[in-house]
Design a protein around this motif. Structure first.
Motif, short mmCIF file in Angstrom:
data_model
loop_
_atom_site.label_atom_id
_atom_site.label_comp_id
_atom_site.label_asym_id
_atom_site.label_seq_id
_atom_site.Cartn_x
_atom_site.Cartn_y
_atom_site.Cartn_z
N THR A 21 84.03 49.37 51.36
CA THR A 21 84.75 48.55 50.39
C THR A 21 84.73 49.20 49.01
O THR A 21 85.76 49.28 48.33
N VAL A 34 80.91 43.91 45.55
CA VAL A 34 80.81 43.49 46.94
C VAL A 34 79.34 43.25 47.26
O VAL A 34 78.47 43.95 46.74
N VAL A 44 83.61 39.73 48.44
CA VAL A 44 84.12 40.71 47.48
C VAL A 44 84.78 39.94 46.34
O VAL A 44 85.56 39.02 46.58
N LEU A 60 90.53 46.13 54.20
CA LEU A 60 89.34 45.36 54.55
C LEU A 60 89.49 44.68 55.91
O LEU A 60 88.51 44.49 56.62
#
Length: 90
Positions: A21, A34, A44, A60
């Motif tokens: 991420t 995150v 997040v 994601l």
């Protein structure tokens, strides 16, 4: 600029999901953070332009190779602070 709170569940802990991420956010020049959740998911908080944020969310949904994403929840939030970078919270 928008802010999204994104909650991801599935096999997303112990598979490099937070670092995946962070890498994607850096590539897309997004800011925020995150972290893992006690329930086994990932949350997040991210800021950026709508089109870029939506593409980021698509990444994601896929996740890193060892992950298995089952649900992704996206909520647009009011911006209460401006983030200067994107980092992993512990």
């Amino acid at each position: 600029m928008l802010q999204y709170e994104i909650k991801i569940s599935g096999r997303v802990q112990g598979v490099g999901f937070r670092y995946f991420t962070q890498k994607q956010a850096t590539i897309f020049d997004l800011t925020g953070w995150v972290r893992n959740t006690p329930s086994g998911g990932v949350v997040v908080m991210v800021q950026g332009e709508k089109a870029v944020l939506d593409t980021f969310v698509d990444y994601l949904r896929i996740g890193p190779p060892l992950s298995r994403v089952t649900t992704v929840s996206v909520v647009e939030m009011k911006i209460t602070e401006n983030f200067s970078d994107f980092h992993v919270k512990y």
